[in-house]
Motif scaffolding. Structure first.
Motif, short mmCIF file in Angstrom:
data_model
loop_
_atom_site.label_atom_id
_atom_site.label_comp_id
_atom_site.label_asym_id
_atom_site.label_seq_id
_atom_site.Cartn_x
_atom_site.Cartn_y
_atom_site.Cartn_z
N GLY A 108 34.10 19.09 70.03
CA GLY A 108 35.46 19.60 70.05
C GLY A 108 35.60 20.97 69.42
O GLY A 108 36.36 21.82 69.90
N LYS A 109 34.89 21.22 68.32
CA LYS A 109 34.99 22.52 67.65
C LYS A 109 34.50 23.64 68.55
O LYS A 109 35.13 24.70 68.66
CB LYS A 109 34.20 22.51 66.34
CG LYS A 109 34.34 23.79 65.54
CD LYS A 109 33.58 23.72 64.23
CE LYS A 109 33.79 24.99 63.40
NZ LYS A 109 33.37 26.21 64.13
N MET B 250 34.15 17.33 66.00
CA MET B 250 35.56 17.12 66.29
C MET B 250 35.66 16.24 67.52
O MET B 250 35.14 16.59 68.58
CB MET B 250 36.29 18.45 66.54
CG MET B 250 37.77 18.27 66.91
SD MET B 250 38.57 19.83 67.40
CE MET B 250 38.59 20.67 65.82
N ASP B 251 36.32 15.08 67.40
CA ASP B 251 36.38 14.16 68.54
C ASP B 251 37.43 14.60 69.56
O ASP B 251 38.19 15.56 69.34
CB ASP B 251 36.63 12.73 68.07
CG ASP B 251 37.97 12.56 67.36
OD1 ASP B 251 38.89 13.37 67.58
OD2 ASP B 251 38.11 11.60 66.59
N GLY B 252 37.47 13.88 70.67
CA GLY B 252 38.37 14.23 71.76
C GLY B 252 39.83 14.06 71.41
O GLY B 252 40.68 14.80 71.93
N CYS C 185 42.19 17.18 71.88
CA CYS C 185 43.36 17.07 72.75
C CYS C 185 44.61 17.55 72.03
O CYS C 185 45.41 18.34 72.57
CB CYS C 185 43.53 15.62 73.21
SG CYS C 185 44.95 15.33 74.28
N LYS C 186 44.77 17.11 70.79
CA LYS C 186 45.95 17.49 70.00
C LYS C 186 45.99 18.99 69.76
O LYS C 186 47.04 19.63 69.88
CB LYS C 186 45.92 16.73 68.67
CG LYS C 186 47.14 16.97 67.80
CD LYS C 186 47.05 16.12 66.54
CE LYS C 186 48.26 16.35 65.65
NZ LYS C 186 48.18 15.50 64.42
N GLU C 187 44.83 19.59 69.43
CA GLU C 187 44.78 21.02 69.14
C GLU C 187 45.01 21.86 70.40
O GLU C 187 45.69 22.89 70.36
CB GLU C 187 43.42 21.38 68.51
CG GLU C 187 43.21 20.81 67.12
CD GLU C 187 44.25 21.32 66.13
OE1 GLU C 187 44.57 22.52 66.18
OE2 GLU C 187 44.73 20.51 65.33
N ASN D 229 48.52 25.21 73.85
CA ASN D 229 49.08 25.47 75.18
C ASN D 229 49.67 24.17 75.72
O ASN D 229 48.95 23.34 76.26
CB ASN D 229 48.00 25.99 76.12
CG ASN D 229 48.55 26.39 77.48
OD1 ASN D 229 49.68 26.06 77.83
ND2 ASN D 229 47.75 27.09 78.25
N PRO D 230 50.98 24.00 75.62
CA PRO D 230 51.62 22.76 76.05
C PRO D 230 51.45 22.45 77.53
O PRO D 230 51.60 21.30 77.94
CB PRO D 230 53.11 23.00 75.72
CG PRO D 230 53.09 24.03 74.65
CD PRO D 230 51.94 24.92 74.97
#
Length: 224
Positions: free
Chosen positions: A34-35, A58-60, A64-66, A71-72
């Protein structure tokens, strides 16, 4: 062609996904966790992200949250070996747009990618058309063939949200947050009332149906 970021620590799966996407003409960027995916996203013009849940560093879930915070509107597709209902609900609540469980059919993967990119284009034009129904978010007009329909604002927003990605399941909580806002303090069952009203108004349009997905929420099914 769009650029797709594939984040998965399983080298075999990542290479397989990238192979099919490249064969379909997409430009590919890769990350093993994730990172790294966030670093690639920050330096690359990415149009869609395919991400695994179980990754080191960093997990999914966090990725996903970041990404959703950055970018919404960025299309996100979770590709994972986990398939329990609660995990799907968690993914949707964190902001993923779709969910595909391993092992997967490459043709299904391509179809889901194309559907998500279509949604992105809809976001730019603000117009959705399926069969003889057109939704124009700039004017909030709804037409069915030559007939103009008048929908209350929240009914329009609800239908538009579901129509952006036919087949995509949205939880009640997601729909409340995205349409009524996170500060909404009323009963989330208001979604059920609005769905019922929309079903009544489009009862003569059999090509699409507002479907209840037991234990999850609602989706728009298109059948022609």
């Amino acid at each position: 062609m769009p650029t797709i970021l594939v984040a998965d620590d399983d080298e075999n799966i990542r290479e397989l996904v990238c192979l099919f996407l490249r064969n379909d003409g997409y430009t590919i960027a890769e990350a093993v966790d994730g990172k790294e995916a966030l670093d690639v996203y920050a330096s690359t013009d990415v149009d869609l992200v395919v991400l695994d849940i179980m990754m080191p560093v960093m997990d999914g879930w966090t990725l996903c949250k970041e990404l959703r915070r950055a970018n919404p509107k960025l299309p996100l597709l979770m590709l994972t070996a986990r398939g329990e209902t609660w995990e799907k609900v968690k993914g949707f609540e964190l902001g993923t747009d779709d969910y595909l469980t391993k092992p997967f059919d490459p043709l299904e993967l391509m179809a889901r990618v194309q559907a998500l990119l279509k949604r992105y284009r809809i976001g730019v034009t603000q117009t959705i058309q399926f069969e003889n129904v057109t939704l124009d978010r700039q004017t909030y007009k709804v037409t069915r063939g030559t007939e103009s329909l008048t929908l209350p604002l929240k009914e329009f927003e609800l239908l538009y949200k579901l129509a952006e990605t036919p087949g995509q399941v949205y939880t009640r909580e997601q729909l409340i947050d995205q349409i009524w806002g996170i500060d909404y303090t009323g009963d989330e069952r208001t979604i059920d009332v609005h769905i019922k009203r929309l079903r009544e108004k489009f009862a003569d349009t059999p090509d699409f149906q507002l479907e209840t997905v037991r234990g999850l929420g609602y989706r728009l099914g298109v059948y022609k």
